[in-house]
Design an enzyme around this catalytic site. Structure first.
Site, PDB file in Angstrom:
ATOM      1  N   GLY A  12       0.806  -1.219   0.000  1.00 40.11           N
ATOM      2  CA  GLY A  12       0.000   0.000   0.000  1.00 40.11           C
ATOM      3  C   GLY A  12       0.838   1.268   0.000  1.00 40.11           C
ATOM      4  N   ASP A  35       1.499  -9.141   1.958  1.00 38.40           N
ATOM      5  CA  ASP A  35       0.307  -8.472   1.429  1.00 38.40           C
ATOM      6  C   ASP A  35      -0.622  -9.540   0.874  1.00 38.40           C
ATOM      7  OD1 ASP A  35      -0.139  -5.273   0.621  1.00 38.40           O
ATOM      8  OD2 ASP A  35      -1.384  -6.665  -0.529  1.00 38.40           O
ATOM      9  N   TYR A 143     -14.869   3.742   8.168  1.00 43.95           N
ATOM     10  CA  TYR A 143     -13.413   3.812   8.348  1.00 43.95           C
ATOM     11  C   TYR A 143     -13.080   4.531   9.657  1.00 43.95           C
ATOM     12  CZ  TYR A 143      -8.594   5.350   7.429  1.00 43.95           C
ATOM     13  OH  TYR A 143      -7.256   5.613   7.515  1.00 43.95           O
ATOM     14  N   LYS A 147     -11.387   2.917  13.024  1.00 48.74           N
ATOM     15  CA  LYS A 147     -10.109   3.394  13.570  1.00 48.74           C
ATOM     16  C   LYS A 147     -10.267   3.790  15.041  1.00 48.74           C
ATOM     17  CE  LYS A 147      -7.202   2.881  10.179  1.00 48.74           C
ATOM     18  NZ  LYS A 147      -6.109   1.902  10.304  1.00 48.74           N
TER      19      LYS A 147
HETATM   20  N1  SER Z   1      -6.192   9.392   4.060  1.00 51.45           N
HETATM   21  C1  SER Z   1      -7.271   8.667   4.680  1.00 51.45           C
HETATM   22  C2  SER Z   1      -8.503   8.758   3.898  1.00 51.45           C
HETATM   23  O1  SER Z   1      -8.673   9.739   3.217  1.00 51.45           O
HETATM   24  C3  SER Z   1      -7.505   9.213   6.042  1.00 51.45           C
HETATM   25  O2  SER Z   1      -6.783   8.478   6.949  1.00 51.45           O
HETATM   26  O3  SER Z   1      -9.317   7.900   3.993  1.00 51.45           O
END
Ligand code: SER
Length: 316
Positions: A12, A35, A143, A147
């Site tokens: 990544g 990966d 997301y 987190k």
């Molecule tokens: N760069 C990431 C995103 O835009 C944020 O952690 O999802």
């Protein structure tokens, strides 16, 4: 004792750069890249590689057993924009994957674990400017709340199992060696590619959308200095705020124009990533990272823009 380092999600945006740096520091044979997908040419040819799916517990167990890593970096994740298209998949990968790694790190007595968090842990009711380490956190993306929950798990494993977990809330990351994978801050990488290739870019975020960003060189340096810091200095086991540099698409375009005067930016409007960006901080307070492990930023907007263009021109 020499380190044995396992990097999961090595293909990544962060992994590509981190594996390279870790191999330079610790010796290529001591850094195992892994990966779910085939590695890049650079990773495959510079050291060991293993296929790993963080949801495949048996295979992960085998990897830990075979390599007995002293450090593990878990970078496999689904980011904010793609996460909204596949919410359950994102939750499962981001959460179950983390818990697998934390459990195996305890079982195999891994000395240190690194796991990335994000500015996405903040939400609409978090303070927007100079967002502090501790405040209201009501993330409204899968997301973001994966987190935030992950941060709680990290702190919990530190408290209950003594696992030395370390984490950074990365701002949007900008680098030239690898592309970002489905985030809200991706425009700040794509804009450089399009500026060089086509002299123009249509931004999916509005001109005045300020977000905290960071050049990859600073992000990698931050990661390694956090991992090298004495454990006794670390007062945060959830995840450290990191400020980076805050700018808008219009400000970034103006900076690019200083090098490419013909460059033009336009704005598409009505993009599903806009409300995500609007829910995130515009700037971050990282005084705790400065205090605990001596963090100092090196790349401001002009320095980053120069370096991105300089390197991309040679590779595009
Ligand atoms: N760069 C990431 C995103 O835009 C944020 O952690 O999802």
């Amino acid at each position: 004792m020499s380190e044995k380092i396992l990097v999961i999600g090595a293909n990544g945006q962060i992994g590509t750069e981190l594996v390279n740096t870790l191999r330079n520091i610790h010796g290529a044979e001591n850094v195992i890249a892994s990966d779910i997908n085939s590695p890049t040419y650079a990773i495959r040819n510079s050291g060991p590689f293993e296929f790993a799916n963080v949801l495949d517990k048996d295979n992960l167990h085998h990897l830990f057993d075979k390599h007995r890593p002293t450090q593990v970096y878990l970078l496999a994740a689904i980011l904010s924009a793609v996460g909204e298209q596949k919410p359950k998949v994102a939750w499962d990968l981001n959460m179950t994957g983390l818990i697998h790694i934390l459990d195996f790190a305890v079982e195999f007595k891994t000395a240190k674990v690194f796991w990335p968090s994000s500015i996405a842990v903040f939400g609409p009711h978090s303070p927007k400017f100079n967002t502090p380490q501790y405040c209201v956190m009501d993330p409204n993306t899968v997301y973001g709340f994966s987190k935030l929950a992950g941060e709680r798990w990290c702190e919990y494993y530190y408290a209950k199992h003594g696992l030395d977990v370390r984490s950074i809330r990365y701002p949007g990351l900008i680098g030239w060696r690898a592309s970002p994978g489905g985030g809200t801050t991706d425009y700040a990488v794509h804009i450089f590619h399009e500026a060089i290739k086509n002299g123009k870019y249509e931004s999916f975020l509005t001109a005045d959308t300020a977000l905290p960003m960071m050049y990859m060189d600073d992000a990698i340096r931050a990661t390694i200095s956090l991992m090298d810091a004495p454990a006794k200095n670390l007062s945060i086991r959830s995840s450290y705020n990191l400020a980076g540099i805050s700018f808008t698409p219009a400000q970034l375009a103006d900076e690019i124009k200083k090098h490419l005067p013909e460059f033009e930016i336009s704005y598409s409007g009505n993009d599903p990533r806009q409300p995500i960006a609007d829910s995130w901080p515009k700037s971050i307070d990282d005084s705790q990272a400065q205090h605990d492990w001596g963090w100092q930023l090196e790349f401001d907007l002009p320095k980053m823009t120069f370096d991105m263009l300089d390197n991309l021109k040679k590779t595009i």
